[in-house]
Design an enzyme around this catalytic site. Structure first.
Site, PDB file in Angstrom:
ATOM      1  N   ASP A 118       9.020 -13.269  -4.834  1.00 30.16           N
ATOM      2  CA  ASP A 118      10.084 -12.424  -4.307  1.00 30.16           C
ATOM      3  C   ASP A 118       9.459 -11.843  -3.041  1.00 30.16           C
ATOM      4  O   ASP A 118       8.302 -11.415  -3.051  1.00 30.16           O
ATOM      5  CB  ASP A 118      10.404 -11.305  -5.311  1.00 30.16           C
ATOM      6  CG  ASP A 118      11.573 -10.442  -4.853  1.00 30.16           C
ATOM      7  OD1 ASP A 118      11.488  -9.879  -3.739  1.00 30.16           O
ATOM      8  OD2 ASP A 118      12.559 -10.337  -5.597  1.00 30.16           O
ATOM      9  N   SER A 119      10.186 -11.818  -1.948  1.00 28.07           N
ATOM     10  CA  SER A 119       9.534 -11.455  -0.683  1.00 28.07           C
ATOM     11  C   SER A 119       9.072 -10.006  -0.653  1.00 28.07           C
ATOM     12  O   SER A 119       8.292  -9.619   0.213  1.00 28.07           O
ATOM     13  CB  SER A 119      10.438 -11.764   0.510  1.00 28.07           C
ATOM     14  OG  SER A 119      11.495 -10.847   0.594  1.00 28.07           O
ATOM     15  N   SER A 120       9.502  -9.205  -1.607  1.00 25.31           N
ATOM     16  CA  SER A 120       8.983  -7.841  -1.699  1.00 25.31           C
ATOM     17  C   SER A 120       7.493  -7.862  -2.049  1.00 25.31           C
ATOM     18  O   SER A 120       6.781  -6.883  -1.827  1.00 25.31           O
ATOM     19  CB  SER A 120       9.735  -7.052  -2.769  1.00 25.31           C
ATOM     20  OG  SER A 120      11.090  -6.987  -2.426  1.00 25.31           O
ATOM     21  N   THR A 150      14.909 -12.751   1.469  1.00 21.33           N
ATOM     22  CA  THR A 150      15.508 -12.070   2.622  1.00 21.33           C
ATOM     23  C   THR A 150      14.942 -10.658   2.836  1.00 21.33           C
ATOM     24  O   THR A 150      14.974 -10.151   3.948  1.00 21.33           O
ATOM     25  CB  THR A 150      17.032 -11.956   2.453  1.00 21.33           C
ATOM     26  OG1 THR A 150      17.306 -11.298   1.214  1.00 21.33           O
ATOM     27  CG2 THR A 150      17.689 -13.313   2.468  1.00 21.33           C
ATOM     28  N   ASP A 151      14.432 -10.042   1.753  1.00 22.81           N
ATOM     29  CA  ASP A 151      14.042  -8.635   1.861  1.00 22.81           C
ATOM     30  C   ASP A 151      13.017  -8.374   2.968  1.00 22.81           C
ATOM     31  O   ASP A 151      13.135  -7.400   3.704  1.00 22.81           O
ATOM     32  CB  ASP A 151      13.466  -8.128   0.520  1.00 22.81           C
ATOM     33  CG  ASP A 151      14.562  -7.989  -0.533  1.00 22.81           C
ATOM     34  OD1 ASP A 151      15.748  -8.060  -0.153  1.00 22.81           O
ATOM     35  OD2 ASP A 151      14.226  -7.808  -1.718  1.00 22.81           O
TER      36      ASP A 151
HETATM   37  N1  LIG Z   1      17.965 -12.387  -1.123  1.00 20.30           N
HETATM   38  C1  LIG Z   1      16.677 -12.325  -1.383  1.00 20.30           C
HETATM   39  O1  LIG Z   1      15.979 -13.275  -1.154  1.00 20.30           O
HETATM   40  C2  LIG Z   1      16.144 -11.044  -1.956  1.00 20.30           C
HETATM   41  C3  LIG Z   1      14.893 -11.183  -2.771  1.00 20.30           C
HETATM   42  N2  LIG Z   1      14.583  -9.955  -3.428  1.00 20.30           N
HETATM   43  C4  LIG Z   1      13.698 -11.547  -1.911  1.00 20.30           C
HETATM   44  O2  LIG Z   1      13.519 -10.986  -0.879  1.00 20.30           O
HETATM   45  O3  LIG Z   1      12.918 -12.363  -2.331  1.00 20.30           O
END
Ligand SMILES: NC(=O)C[C@H](N)C(=O)O
Length: 601
Positions: A118-120, A150-151
């Protein structure tokens, strides 16, 4: 399966490819001539490949490729079999898109990271890993797609844009808001669009593709957690739009103008941070934040770069930090717009030693700091300078310069096309009409590279614009000494006169650029007889107002302090009657020193 391969109707180049199947090198070189483009997809994780477990979304390993294989819009299994794709590329993770409108095949290989994140959960080490993988595979692929959550995608895109030095191929980050495994999702469209652009267009930038738009990676920010249209590039128009057709906005595409080889700088400094101002923030908070080992901070200020100017305690903390070598960049909290010093509340930050971040996003400013601060062989001043420079199109400060950096004559070609011009004479007429103002614009901002480019496309740097003003006039007005030097060594003439009769020398005198005056004089520039006659009056008025600097500049330019003004008085006489102080500066100039010695005695 070689029997199927042999029966398949193959193009000649592919047959050649197959017959030399055992030689990896010859296969590689042949693929360059084929109608296939190769893209490496680095899958780092993110929602695009997530599934629900225990009621929450998390990345699922080793499932992505299998799933794509079953999606006809993302994989053409028949073609893969007929063309022996798996044999040829030697990888089960290689897929191929259906044939495109212009008969091109995009073959893509997926490199899946373990663990998928997860990009977080991303850190600078992960950015480094992506960078290294791009570098390692650079010569084998036409483009790169990075699947990413996306994060923090805007941070990674910004960081990669700086880490990738002299990039010549597209690197496109994309992902999704809804997993590719769900019936309604944005992942398929995003991946497809990113692949099509990465495989078909040489856009030498780190970009972000989302919801039918290609953005410059260091210009984006995530603005919506619940929409497919999750990203915005508030201060720069998209590089491309994928509607009915894919339209590339080539004028916006960044050109590095470099002949240096691509390399990735994976060194990043982690002692950086983002500090958001808010009304009532205490000096203690700011002090704590700026403590060592902090080396670089992005201060998110109000509006056009403002902070309270009635808070000496706060400003003191900022000042102390910049004095001790912390680089602080002033970026605005606003989504759109730029930092300026139009308010007293903005100027105080400049006075406290902050560097303006222009219209950089905080994400870009932070990763730029991380990249610049990691350059161990540069001293602090050079690092500060880099921070205020536009390195990868991340800020608009010298956008004019970027646009002028035309390393080829494409600009003229585009205009010629728009005007439906085909014959050489007309093309040259257009070039001649456009290139002098372009050269002047380049001279205005001191952009030698742009002038070089213009020269390459046949521009005569001596030519003036519609007002007869040459690049040398402009450079002299602006005091760009190096550029004046450059122009002089590339055919510019010091004797050029604009429609008002002004020469570069008279311009340099008016704007008081002493070094430029000296250089022009050394090159043979001189006042005209009329100018010398009028100089007497000018000198008298300078003398009357005690403007020694003005007198010195005029003297350096060749004016004679003994020349009479309109009323017959000389500057020296004016000085004697109105100022009795000493003028030691005059003694440094042999021509006038005698007159001054006389005057002083
Ligand atoms: N839409 C996403 O990809 C959000 C996800 N929590 C991420 O950043 O990995």
């Amino acid at each position: 399966n070689s029997s199927i391969c042999k029966r398949a109707p193959l193009q000649p180049w592919r047959r050649r490819k197959l017959s030399s199947r055992n030689s990896f090198e010859s296969l590689e070189s042949l693929s360059l001539h084929s109608a296939e483009a190769r893209v490496l997809v680095i899958n780092t994780g993110g929602t695009i490949g997530m599934t629900i477990h225990d009621n929450v979304l998390a990345p699922k390993a080793n499932a992505f490729v299998q799933s794509l294989r079953k999606l006809p819009i993302l994989h053409d299994e028949t073609y893969a079999q007929q063309s022996c794709l798996y044999d040829y590329y030697g990888s089960e993770n290689t897929l191929v898109l259906p044939v495109s409108k212009d008969r091109k095949r995009i073959v893509y290989t997926i490199l899946e990271y373990n663990p998928l994140l997860d990009s977080s959960n991303m850190t600078t080490d992960d950015w480094g890993r992506i960078g290294k993988d791009i570098e390692k595979n650079y010569e084998n692929y036409d483009g790169f797609v990075i699947l990413h959550g996306t994060d923090t995608m805007a941070y990674t895109a910004s960081a990669l844009s700086f880490m990738c030095e002299h990039l010549g191929k597209p690197v496109i980050l994309t992902g999704a808001q809804v997993p590719i495994y769900e019936m309604r999702n944005d992942g398929r469209g995003n991946l497809l669009g990113a692949l099509m652009i990465a495989g078909q267009y040489v856009i030498p930038e780190v970009c972000l593709y989302f919801y039918n738009k290609l953005y410059r990676g260091n210009r984006v920010t995530k603005v919506d957690a619940g929409s497919f249209n999750a990203f915005s590039s508030p201060n720069l128009a998209p590089l491309a739009t994928a509607e009915v057709d894919i339209a590339i906005n080539w004028d916006t595409v960044w050109r590095a103008n470099t002949t240096a080889k691509f390399q990735v700088s994976t060194e990043l400094n982690r002692n950086v941070g983002l500090l958001r101002l808010f009304p009532g923030i205490t000096a203690a908070t700011v002090r704590a934040f700026l403590q060592p080992p902090m080396e670089g901070v992005v201060l998110e200020s109000y509006g056009s770069g403002n902070a309270p100017d009635n808070r000496p305690d706060l400003l003191e903390e900022l000042r102390k930090a910049t004095d001790s070598g912390v680089i602080i960049i002033n970026c605005t909290q606003c989504l759109r717009g730029t930092v300026s010093t139009s308010y007293a509340t903005g100027k105080v930050l400049m006075d406290a030693g902050l560097i303006t971040g222009g219209d950089m996003t905080p994400e870009a400013a932070l990763s730029k700091l991380s990249y610049v601060l990691a350059k161990k062989d540069l001293d602090l001043e050079v690092k500060k300078k880099m921070m205020s420079q536009n390195l990868r199109g991340e800020m608009s400060a010298d956008l004019a310069g970027a646009k002028l950096c035309l390393s080829d004559s494409r600009f003229i070609q585009v205009i010629a096309k728009t005007l439906s011009i085909s014959c050489k004479e007309e093309l040259e007429a257009i070039r001649d009409a456009l290139s002098p103002p372009l050269a002047c614009a380049a001279a205005k901002i001191g952009d030698i590279e742009a002038l070089e480019a213009l020269k390459e496309m046949g521009t005569n740097l001596c030519l003036g614009d519609y007002d007869g003003r040459t690049p040398l006039h402009i450079a002299a007005c602006e005091g760009h000494l190096k550029l004046v030097q450059y122009l002089l060594s590339h055919g510019a003439t010091v004797h050029a006169k604009d429609r008002y009769g002004d020469t570069p020398l008279s311009n340099a005198v008016s704007f008081r650029h002493k070094d430029v005056v000296k250089l022009l004089r050394k090159t043979g520039a001189h006042f005209s007889r009329e100018e010398l006659e009028e100089a007497g009056t000018e000198l008298c008025s300078l003398a009357a107002s005690g403007d020694l600097e003005g007198l010195e500049i005029w003297t350096l330019a060749g004016a004679n302090l003994n020349a009479p003004g309109y009323d017959g008085q000389t500057a020296i006489q004016v000085v004697r009657s109105e100022h009795s102080n000493e003028f030691p500066w005059a003694l440094r100039h042999p021509v006038q020193s005698n007159a001054f010695k006389l005057f002083l005695s």
